[in-house]
Design a protein around this motif. Structure first.
Motif, PDB file in Angstrom:
ATOM      1  N   GLN A 234       0.825  -1.206   0.000  1.00 36.22           N
ATOM      2  CA  GLN A 234       0.000   0.000   0.000  1.00 36.22           C
ATOM      3  C   GLN A 234       0.861   1.258   0.000  1.00 36.22           C
ATOM      4  OE1 GLN A 234      -2.508   1.003   3.524  1.00 36.22           O
ATOM      5  NE2 GLN A 234      -4.199   0.877   2.098  1.00 36.22           N
ATOM      6  N   GLU A 235       1.932   1.250   0.805  1.00 39.63           N
ATOM      7  CA  GLU A 235       2.811   2.424   0.875  1.00 39.63           C
ATOM      8  C   GLU A 235       3.476   2.702  -0.476  1.00 39.63           C
ATOM      9  OE1 GLU A 235       4.267   4.320   3.706  1.00 39.63           O
ATOM     10  OE2 GLU A 235       2.532   3.727   4.914  1.00 39.63           O
ATOM     11  N   LEU A 236       4.016   1.659  -1.098  1.00 38.16           N
ATOM     12  CA  LEU A 236       4.720   1.854  -2.370  1.00 38.16           C
ATOM     13  C   LEU A 236       3.746   2.123  -3.514  1.00 38.16           C
ATOM     14  CD1 LEU A 236       7.562  -0.835  -2.171  1.00 38.16           C
ATOM     15  CD2 LEU A 236       7.753   1.641  -1.872  1.00 38.16           C
ATOM     16  N   ASP A 237       2.565   1.536  -3.444  1.00 41.67           N
ATOM     17  CA  ASP A 237       1.589   1.712  -4.515  1.00 41.67           C
ATOM     18  C   ASP A 237       1.072   3.146  -4.566  1.00 41.67           C
ATOM     19  OD1 ASP A 237       0.062   0.424  -6.648  1.00 41.67           O
ATOM     20  OD2 ASP A 237      -1.690   0.868  -5.405  1.00 41.67           O
ATOM     21  N   MET A 238       1.217   3.881  -3.463  1.00 42.28           N
ATOM     22  CA  MET A 238       0.744   5.268  -3.427  1.00 42.28           C
ATOM     23  C   MET A 238       1.732   6.240  -4.074  1.00 42.28           C
ATOM     24  SD  MET A 238      -0.889   5.479   0.405  1.00 42.28           S
ATOM     25  CE  MET A 238      -1.366   7.206   0.232  1.00 42.28           C
ATOM     26  N   ILE A 239       2.964   5.805  -4.284  1.00 40.41           N
ATOM     27  CA  ILE A 239       3.968   6.696  -4.867  1.00 40.41           C
ATOM     28  C   ILE A 239       3.714   6.832  -6.364  1.00 40.41           C
ATOM     29  CG2 ILE A 239       6.418   7.159  -5.154  1.00 40.41           C
ATOM     30  CD1 ILE A 239       5.393   7.107  -2.253  1.00 40.41           C
ATOM     31  N   ARG A 240       3.667   8.059  -6.831  1.00 38.87           N
ATOM     32  CA  ARG A 240       3.360   8.323  -8.231  1.00 38.87           C
ATOM     33  C   ARG A 240       4.431   9.180  -8.893  1.00 38.87           C
ATOM     34  NH1 ARG A 240       0.638   4.675  -7.601  1.00 38.87           N
ATOM     35  NH2 ARG A 240      -1.620   4.435  -7.764  1.00 38.87           N
ATOM     36  N   ARG A 241       4.564   8.989 -10.182  1.00 41.43           N
ATOM     37  CA  ARG A 241       5.487   9.787 -10.994  1.00 41.43           C
ATOM     38  C   ARG A 241       4.891  11.183 -11.191  1.00 41.43           C
ATOM     39  NH1 ARG A 241       8.647   7.491 -15.183  1.00 41.43           N
ATOM     40  NH2 ARG A 241       7.337   5.654 -14.916  1.00 41.43           N
ATOM     41  N   ARG A 242       5.680  12.200 -10.923  1.00 42.59           N
ATOM     42  CA  ARG A 242       5.227  13.565 -11.160  1.00 42.59           C
ATOM     43  C   ARG A 242       5.403  13.909 -12.638  1.00 42.59           C
ATOM     44  NH1 ARG A 242       4.724  17.796  -7.654  1.00 42.59           N
ATOM     45  NH2 ARG A 242       5.969  16.798  -6.036  1.00 42.59           N
ATOM     46  N   THR A 243       4.565  14.788 -13.134  1.00 41.87           N
ATOM     47  CA  THR A 243       4.741  15.265 -14.503  1.00 41.87           C
ATOM     48  C   THR A 243       6.162  15.801 -14.666  1.00 41.87           C
ATOM     49  OG1 THR A 243       2.410  15.892 -14.619  1.00 41.87           O
ATOM     50  CG2 THR A 243       3.891  16.875 -16.236  1.00 41.87           C
ATOM     51  N   PRO A 244       6.893  15.350 -15.676  1.00 41.41           N
ATOM     52  CA  PRO A 244       8.296  15.755 -15.814  1.00 41.41           C
ATOM     53  C   PRO A 244       8.482  17.272 -15.764  1.00 41.41           C
ATOM     54  CG  PRO A 244       7.769  14.032 -17.384  1.00 41.41           C
ATOM     55  CD  PRO A 244       6.472  14.426 -16.740  1.00 41.41           C
ATOM     56  N   GLU A 245       9.556  17.695 -15.102  1.00 38.75           N
ATOM     57  CA  GLU A 245       9.856  19.114 -15.020  1.00 38.75           C
ATOM     58  C   GLU A 245      10.217  19.640 -16.418  1.00 38.75           C
ATOM     59  OE1 GLU A 245       9.533  20.664 -12.168  1.00 38.75           O
ATOM     60  OE2 GLU A 245       9.081  18.832 -11.060  1.00 38.75           O
ATOM     61  N   ALA A 246      10.351  20.950 -16.509  1.00 39.80           N
ATOM     62  CA  ALA A 246      10.669  21.557 -17.805  1.00 39.80           C
ATOM     63  C   ALA A 246      12.001  21.058 -18.349  1.00 39.80           C
ATOM     64  CB  ALA A 246      10.694  23.077 -17.661  1.00 39.80           C
ATOM     65  N   ASP A 247      12.916  20.717 -17.423  1.00 35.00           N
ATOM     66  CA  ASP A 247      14.220  20.232 -17.862  1.00 35.00           C
ATOM     67  C   ASP A 247      14.224  18.727 -18.091  1.00 35.00           C
ATOM     68  OD1 ASP A 247      14.015  19.320 -15.297  1.00 35.00           O
ATOM     69  OD2 ASP A 247      15.707  20.467 -14.494  1.00 35.00           O
ATOM     70  N   GLY A 248      13.061  18.069 -17.934  1.00 35.58           N
ATOM     71  CA  GLY A 248      12.953  16.651 -18.220  1.00 35.58           C
ATOM     72  C   GLY A 248      13.385  15.735 -17.090  1.00 35.58           C
ATOM     73  N   LYS A 249      13.726  16.281 -15.929  1.00 34.14           N
ATOM     74  CA  LYS A 249      14.168  15.455 -14.810  1.00 34.14           C
ATOM     75  C   LYS A 249      13.007  14.682 -14.200  1.00 34.14           C
ATOM     76  CE  LYS A 249      18.037  18.457 -13.510  1.00 34.14           C
ATOM     77  NZ  LYS A 249      18.649  19.248 -12.410  1.00 34.14           N
TER      78      LYS A 249
END
Length: 405
Positions: A378-393
């Motif tokens: 449950q803890e790990l499943d809640m972690i989500r990818r953020r929309t990439p920053e302008a520099d692509g990081k």
């Protein structure tokens, strides 16, 4: 007591399952927001206690604070609408978290959180109840619910155990144990699922709220408004659900041993100490609201037990964790610190989450702590990818950020 509420069709269906004429023992109700979940659970619990003397109900949520600030607000509101008065029809003991009714019945308020210090839920051991309502059950582990379900044996109404649970879609045990079998028409006869969405709330529709929900990001809108249980097959997840489950296995451990510790900040969180043998997680220790000196002592004791060098110990250095690092002279970890690959990741936290995902996908990580399976998934499943920053990081949205949304 004169109170004649109007029920929507989904609430009526749930109440039929919960009646003494039904053989169903456990009902899961929900699948979306604003479907009347909490109202139904509170109403059912109040009516059971008032109509049936000397019975005992349980209302639970993963955190007692959330139960008191959310579920119970609706409960007390309903009591008032029903004409039930404190001191006359019931008394509430805040220290015991118990309501005693005028006819000898009781309602117990329960914290259902899974903790490493009580993985087998021994605190439920002597409990005997007539029925239960578990609000937002996706926040709880399957083991917690299973054990509470075995406690239903006290003055049963109609001789049949009854439990009601509310939920929004999740990819945890509810998906495998209830929703998927229900979808395939394979749900056992002692269980029932009633899908209730915002559109089903015909008694008190809220067009303004619906408009707000329509503006949510696609994944959130599909999960919370449309009741899509496969919502998180979207591009924002980091960990594959099946890969996470595969990590829980018994396999010979090799290599050096390490300790990673997440130190409580400002006394609000729990300190979690993990013992690793190579990439195998072999022990979890939890400390709740303990001073730095106690945390340091515990880490030293675990080091002695496993022969772990302090150079193989790393602690979260944010906040009070810095004091632990200073005392132990161990390694420190700053979530917002510079990544080892700064051209690819925004900070150390993002780099570690993605590296863990890579190792899990390669089947190199083993969790030899079966009793904590639901909590870890449950803890790990809640972690989500953020929309990439302008520099692509690459960056992540943590479970804490999700909780504040």
């Amino acid at each position: 007591m004169s109170y004649n509420p109007t029920f929507n069709t989904k609430q009526q269906a749930a109440l039929r399952h919960l009646s003494t004429s039904s053989k169903v023992e456990q009902v899961l109700y929900g699948g979306g927001v604003y479907g009347g979940k909490t109202w139904l659970g509170c109403y059912w619990q109040i009516m059971r206690r008032v109509k049936h003397p000397n019975t005992r109900g349980l209302i639970g949520r993963a955190e007692l604070k959330k139960l008191q600030l959310s579920t119970m607000l609706r409960f007390w509101e309903l009591c008032s609408q029903m004409g039930l008065k404190a001191g006359e029809h019931y008394t509430y003991n805040g220290q015991l978290n118990m309501i005693r009714w005028f006819n000898g019945s009781e309602t117990i308020l329960m914290d259902m959180a899974a903790t490493p210090s009580d993985p087998d839920f021994h605190r439920f051991g002597s409990l005997e109840i007539t029925d239960y309502f578990l609000d937002e059950v996706a926040e709880m582990t399957k083991k917690a619910v299973d054990i509470i379900d075995t406690r239903v044996r006290y003055n049963l109404i109609g001789g049949i155990p009854k439990g009601l649970m509310s939920c929004n879609p999740s990819k945890g045990w509810l998906y495998n144990d209830i929703w998927y079998p229900w979808k395939k028409d394979l749900l056992p006869p002692h269980k029932a699922f009633v899908e209730a969405l915002l559109k089903d709330n015909t008694v008190s529709p809220d067009e303004v709220y619906e408009a707000k929900m329509m503006r949510l990001p696609e994944a959130d809108r599909k999960r919370l408004l449309e009741g899509d249980w496969d919502y998180d097959e979207s591009i924002d997840w980091i960990y594959d659900y099946e890969d996470l489950l595969r990590c829980f296995r018994d396999e010979e451990s090799k290599g050096d041993k390490y300790i990673s510790a997440d130190i409580a900040r400002l006394g609000k969180d729990r300190t979690v100490i993990c013992v690793w043998h190579g990439l195998h997680l072999i022990e979890i220790h939890e400390l709740r609201k303990q001073p730095i000196t106690t945390v340091v002592t515990n880490v030293r004791q675990i080091c002695d037990k496993h022969g772990i060098k302090l150079s193989n110990v790393i602690c979260d250095e944010d906040g009070v964790g810095g004091g632990v690092v200073d005392s132990l002279k161990c390694r420190g970890f700053l979530n917002g610190g510079r990544a080892k690959q700064p051209d690819k990741f925004t900070n150390q936290k993002a780099e570690c989450y993605f590296k863990l995902a890579e190792l899990i996908e390669q089947n190199k990580v083993v969790f030899k702590v079966q009793s904590f399976r639901d909590v870890i998934v449950q803890e790990l499943d809640m972690i989500r990818r953020r929309t990439p920053e302008a520099d692509g990081k690459l960056a992540v949205i943590s479970k804490d950020e999700i909780a504040r949304m």
